[in-house]
Scaffold this motif. Structure first.
Motif, PDB file in Angstrom:
ATOM      1  N   SER A 274       0.791  -0.933  -0.292  1.00 46.35           N
ATOM      2  CA  SER A 274      -0.101  -0.042   0.245  1.00 46.35           C
ATOM      3  C   SER A 274       1.268   1.478  -0.321  1.00 46.35           C
ATOM      4  CB  SER A 274      -1.007   0.118   1.412  1.00 46.35           C
ATOM      5  OG  SER A 274      -1.496   1.288   0.902  1.00 46.35           O
ATOM      6  N   LEU A 275       1.548   1.133   0.855  1.00 42.58           N
ATOM      7  CA  LEU A 275       2.089   2.103   0.980  1.00 42.58           C
ATOM      8  C   LEU A 275       3.385   2.851  -1.034  1.00 42.58           C
ATOM      9  CD1 LEU A 275       4.246   4.325   2.768  1.00 42.58           C
ATOM     10  CD2 LEU A 275       6.505   2.777   3.024  1.00 42.58           C
ATOM     11  N   ASP A 276       4.023   1.923  -1.192  1.00 43.97           N
ATOM     12  CA  ASP A 276       4.272   1.752  -2.558  1.00 43.97           C
ATOM     13  C   ASP A 276       3.017   1.745  -3.678  1.00 43.97           C
ATOM     14  OD1 ASP A 276       6.946   0.271  -1.342  1.00 43.97           O
ATOM     15  OD2 ASP A 276       6.679  -2.084  -2.565  1.00 43.97           O
ATOM     16  N   ASN A 277       2.408   2.338  -3.502  1.00 46.36           N
ATOM     17  CA  ASN A 277       1.266   2.198  -4.394  1.00 46.36           C
ATOM     18  C   ASN A 277       1.885   3.639  -4.099  1.00 46.36           C
ATOM     19  OD1 ASN A 277       0.767  -0.486  -5.654  1.00 46.36           O
ATOM     20  ND2 ASN A 277      -0.855  -1.032  -4.564  1.00 46.36           N
ATOM     21  N   SER A 278       1.484   3.940  -2.701  1.00 53.37           N
ATOM     22  CA  SER A 278       0.740   5.464  -2.659  1.00 53.37           C
ATOM     23  C   SER A 278       2.037   5.967  -3.199  1.00 53.37           C
ATOM     24  CB  SER A 278       0.896   5.495  -1.125  1.00 53.37           C
ATOM     25  OG  SER A 278      -0.559   4.463  -0.425  1.00 53.37           O
ATOM     26  N   ILE A 279       3.396   6.043  -2.804  1.00 48.73           N
ATOM     27  CA  ILE A 279       4.463   6.428  -3.380  1.00 48.73           C
ATOM     28  C   ILE A 279       4.410   6.499  -5.240  1.00 48.73           C
ATOM     29  CG2 ILE A 279       7.228   6.494  -3.967  1.00 48.73           C
ATOM     30  CD1 ILE A 279       7.488   4.937  -1.082  1.00 48.73           C
ATOM     31  N   ASN A 280       3.926   6.187  -5.710  1.00 47.37           N
ATOM     32  CA  ASN A 280       3.301   5.677  -7.034  1.00 47.37           C
ATOM     33  C   ASN A 280       2.384   6.755  -7.940  1.00 47.37           C
ATOM     34  OD1 ASN A 280       5.626   3.792  -7.110  1.00 47.37           O
ATOM     35  ND2 ASN A 280       4.158   1.751  -7.895  1.00 47.37           N
ATOM     36  N   THR A 281       1.081   6.556  -6.335  1.00 50.54           N
ATOM     37  CA  THR A 281       0.476   7.932  -7.024  1.00 50.54           C
ATOM     38  C   THR A 281       0.836   8.832  -6.460  1.00 50.54           C
ATOM     39  OG1 THR A 281      -1.126   6.071  -6.293  1.00 50.54           O
ATOM     40  CG2 THR A 281      -2.077   8.019  -6.350  1.00 50.54           C
ATOM     41  N   ILE A 282       1.876   9.125  -6.051  1.00 47.30           N
ATOM     42  CA  ILE A 282       2.549  10.923  -5.670  1.00 47.30           C
ATOM     43  C   ILE A 282       3.251  10.948  -6.769  1.00 47.30           C
ATOM     44  CG2 ILE A 282       3.502  12.139  -3.884  1.00 47.30           C
ATOM     45  CD1 ILE A 282       2.687  10.319  -1.897  1.00 47.30           C
ATOM     46  N   ASN A 283       4.438  10.163  -7.228  1.00 52.81           N
ATOM     47  CA  ASN A 283       5.105  10.416  -8.035  1.00 52.81           C
ATOM     48  C   ASN A 283       4.310  10.906  -9.508  1.00 52.81           C
ATOM     49  OD1 ASN A 283       7.953   9.773  -7.062  1.00 52.81           O
ATOM     50  ND2 ASN A 283       7.826   7.542  -7.239  1.00 52.81           N
ATOM     51  N   ASN A 284       2.886  10.201  -9.723  1.00 50.56           N
ATOM     52  CA  ASN A 284       2.071  10.073 -11.061  1.00 50.56           C
ATOM     53  C   ASN A 284       1.836  11.306 -10.835  1.00 50.56           C
ATOM     54  OD1 ASN A 284       2.893   7.942 -11.870  1.00 50.56           O
ATOM     55  ND2 ASN A 284       0.875   6.890 -11.567  1.00 50.56           N
ATOM     56  N   ILE A 285       1.291  11.910  -9.538  1.00 50.26           N
ATOM     57  CA  ILE A 285       0.969  13.247  -9.359  1.00 50.26           C
ATOM     58  C   ILE A 285       1.639  14.214  -9.889  1.00 50.26           C
ATOM     59  CG2 ILE A 285      -0.035  15.037  -7.553  1.00 50.26           C
ATOM     60  CD1 ILE A 285      -1.802  12.532  -6.607  1.00 50.26           C
ATOM     61  N   LYS A 286       2.660  14.018  -8.953  1.00 48.96           N
ATOM     62  CA  LYS A 286       3.934  14.554  -8.908  1.00 48.96           C
ATOM     63  C   LYS A 286       3.693  15.036 -10.907  1.00 48.96           C
ATOM     64  CE  LYS A 286       8.687  15.838  -8.666  1.00 48.96           C
ATOM     65  NZ  LYS A 286       9.950  15.960  -7.659  1.00 48.96           N
ATOM     66  N   GLU A 287       4.073  13.909 -11.640  1.00 50.23           N
ATOM     67  CA  GLU A 287       4.848  13.886 -13.262  1.00 50.23           C
ATOM     68  C   GLU A 287       3.437  14.522 -13.568  1.00 50.23           C
ATOM     69  OE1 GLU A 287       4.792  10.276 -14.702  1.00 50.23           O
ATOM     70  OE2 GLU A 287       7.295  10.032 -13.528  1.00 50.23           O
ATOM     71  N   VAL A 288       2.461  14.564 -13.383  1.00 51.11           N
ATOM     72  CA  VAL A 288       0.933  15.388 -14.416  1.00 51.11           C
ATOM     73  C   VAL A 288       0.715  16.650 -13.922  1.00 51.11           C
ATOM     74  CG1 VAL A 288      -1.752  15.463 -13.661  1.00 51.11           C
ATOM     75  CG2 VAL A 288      -0.484  12.866 -13.816  1.00 51.11           C
ATOM     76  N   GLY A 289       1.343  17.671 -12.344  1.00 53.53           N
ATOM     77  CA  GLY A 289       1.664  18.310 -11.670  1.00 53.53           C
ATOM     78  C   GLY A 289       2.988  19.093 -12.775  1.00 53.53           C
ATOM     79  N   ASN A 290       3.971  18.682 -13.308  1.00 56.44           N
ATOM     80  CA  ASN A 290       4.928  19.044 -14.027  1.00 56.44           C
ATOM     81  C   ASN A 290       4.167  19.499 -15.628  1.00 56.44           C
ATOM     82  OD1 ASN A 290       6.799  19.229 -12.026  1.00 56.44           O
ATOM     83  ND2 ASN A 290       7.125  16.825 -12.381  1.00 56.44           N
ATOM     84  N   ASP A 291       3.835  18.932 -15.488  1.00 54.48           N
ATOM     85  CA  ASP A 291       2.813  18.371 -17.259  1.00 54.48           C
ATOM     86  C   ASP A 291       1.498  19.477 -17.512  1.00 54.48           C
ATOM     87  OD1 ASP A 291       4.055  16.130 -18.514  1.00 54.48           O
ATOM     88  OD2 ASP A 291       2.586  14.434 -18.243  1.00 54.48           O
ATOM     89  N   THR A 292       0.983  19.814 -16.352  1.00 50.70           N
ATOM     90  CA  THR A 292       0.142  20.787 -15.754  1.00 50.70           C
ATOM     91  C   THR A 292       0.575  21.724 -16.239  1.00 50.70           C
ATOM     92  OG1 THR A 292      -1.146  19.789 -14.736  1.00 50.70           O
ATOM     93  CG2 THR A 292      -2.311  21.636 -15.015  1.00 50.70           C
ATOM     94  N   LEU A 293       1.897  22.317 -15.583  1.00 49.08           N
ATOM     95  CA  LEU A 293       2.978  23.269 -15.429  1.00 49.08           C
ATOM     96  C   LEU A 293       3.849  23.963 -16.646  1.00 49.08           C
ATOM     97  CD1 LEU A 293       4.384  23.176 -12.535  1.00 49.08           C
ATOM     98  CD2 LEU A 293       2.636  25.044 -12.775  1.00 49.08           C
ATOM     99  N   VAL A 294       3.689  22.792 -17.489  1.00 49.09           N
ATOM    100  CA  VAL A 294       4.605  22.968 -18.743  1.00 49.09           C
ATOM    101  C   VAL A 294       3.442  23.470 -19.777  1.00 49.09           C
ATOM    102  CG1 VAL A 294       5.652  21.769 -21.422  1.00 49.09           C
ATOM    103  CG2 VAL A 294       6.387  21.047 -18.724  1.00 49.09           C
ATOM    104  N   GLU A 295       1.641  23.227 -19.700  1.00 51.31           N
ATOM    105  CA  GLU A 295       1.160  23.727 -20.874  1.00 51.31           C
ATOM    106  C   GLU A 295       0.165  24.734 -20.332  1.00 51.31           C
ATOM    107  OE1 GLU A 295      -2.096  22.883 -23.345  1.00 51.31           O
ATOM    108  OE2 GLU A 295      -0.210  22.227 -23.665  1.00 51.31           O
ATOM    109  N   ILE A 296       0.410  24.866 -18.733  1.00 49.45           N
ATOM    110  CA  ILE A 296       0.256  26.274 -18.695  1.00 49.45           C
ATOM    111  C   ILE A 296       0.734  27.512 -18.967  1.00 49.45           C
ATOM    112  CG2 ILE A 296       0.248  27.901 -16.830  1.00 49.45           C
ATOM    113  CD1 ILE A 296      -1.307  25.480 -15.264  1.00 49.45           C
ATOM    114  N   ASP A 297       2.233  26.891 -19.205  1.00 47.94           N
ATOM    115  CA  ASP A 297       3.446  27.589 -19.708  1.00 47.94           C
ATOM    116  C   ASP A 297       2.580  28.240 -21.397  1.00 47.94           C
ATOM    117  OD1 ASP A 297       4.583  28.635 -17.265  1.00 47.94           O
ATOM    118  OD2 ASP A 297       6.119  26.642 -17.824  1.00 47.94           O
TER     119      ASP A 297
END
Length: 268
Positions: A128-151
């Protein structure tokens, strides 16, 4: 000094209790049921007494004015305080373990099964902790992509704004050009209208001259003759009919009676 005797006594008592607690904790796994519970209670009582001795050592250290002795006994206090705290944690852990074993026995589960179940639970928690870490990493990637799109969209908006400013400037320039063109066109239209009127006048003169030759010249001469008579007598002369026409002679004679017409005839 009395405080030195007191603090040494407290230190010795605390040391003895620590040794006793450690020996008793080693006996806990070999007991069970009521025996274990009684042993744990006795250990907890000794831990409470050891904590009291530690507090007494601390109070005595505060009364020591000699720097060297104060530093020495401060180290003794810190050492015994850490040891009693560790033993207290071990007692708590032993009590929890005893409770779990009793519950397991009551439910028919052996200690090994309980350990296996704990391992399975830990493995589930790890996944469960590993899944949470993966989810956080995915959210981080989505956030970075969102920032790039916003720019990227920000750059597009900036470009569109610049284009609008440039377009507004071009529209203002086009308005000025249109005003100049309209002004020039209005002047050109006046010239065209005037030229058209002159042309129509010339055409009218040509047509009249073609239909009645000499009519325009006679009319103009009549205008100038009338103006000359008016200037001499201050009266408006009666227009004279041409000689040799088929008009009534009486009208001609009546016209000759007018003073202005007589002068005109004499001049002629």
């Amino acid at each position: 000094m009395s405080y030195s005797v007191d603090i040494k006594y407290y230190i010795q008592c605390c040391t003895d209790l620590e040794r006793e607690i450690s020996d008793m904790l080693e006996q806990v796994p070999d007991t069970n049921g009521a025996e274990r519970r009684n042993l744990l209670k006795e250990i907890e009582s000794k831990v409470s007494r050891a904590k009291e001795y530690v507090s007494s050592i601390q109070m005595e250290v505060l009364d020591i004015t000699d720097d060297e002795l104060n530093e020495q006994y401060t180290e003794e206090y810190e050492t015994h305080n850490a040891e009693v705290t560790r033993l207290e944690e071990e007692v708590k852990a032993a009590g929890k373990s005893a409770q779990q074993e009793e519950k397991a026995k009551a439910s028919g589960v052996t200690t090994q099964q309980l350990m296996d179940k704990s391992k399975d639970l830990q493995e589930i928690q790890k996944r469960s902790l590993d899944n949470s870490i993966n989810t956080i990493n995915n959210i981080k990637e989505v956030g970075n992509d969102t920032l790039v799109e916003i720019d990227r969209q920000k750059e597009q908006l900036e470009k569109a704004r610049n284009d609008m400013v440039e377009m507004d400037s071009e529209l203002n320039r086009a308005k000025k050009i249109m005003k100049v063109m309209i002004t020039r066109a209005a002047g050109d239209n006046c010239v065209r209208v005037l030229a058209l009127l002159v042309l129509l006048a010339v055409i009218a003169v040509i047509v009249v001259e073609a239909v009645s030759p000499g009519a325009i010249k006679k009319q103009v001469d009549g205008w100038f003759t009338a103006e000359s008579g008016d200037a001499a007598d201050g009266e408006a002369p009666t227009p004279l009919p041409e000689e040799g026409t088929n008009q009534n002679a009486a009208i001609f004679e009546e016209a000759l009676k007018q003073p202005g017409n007589r002068k005109i005839m004499r001049v002629a």
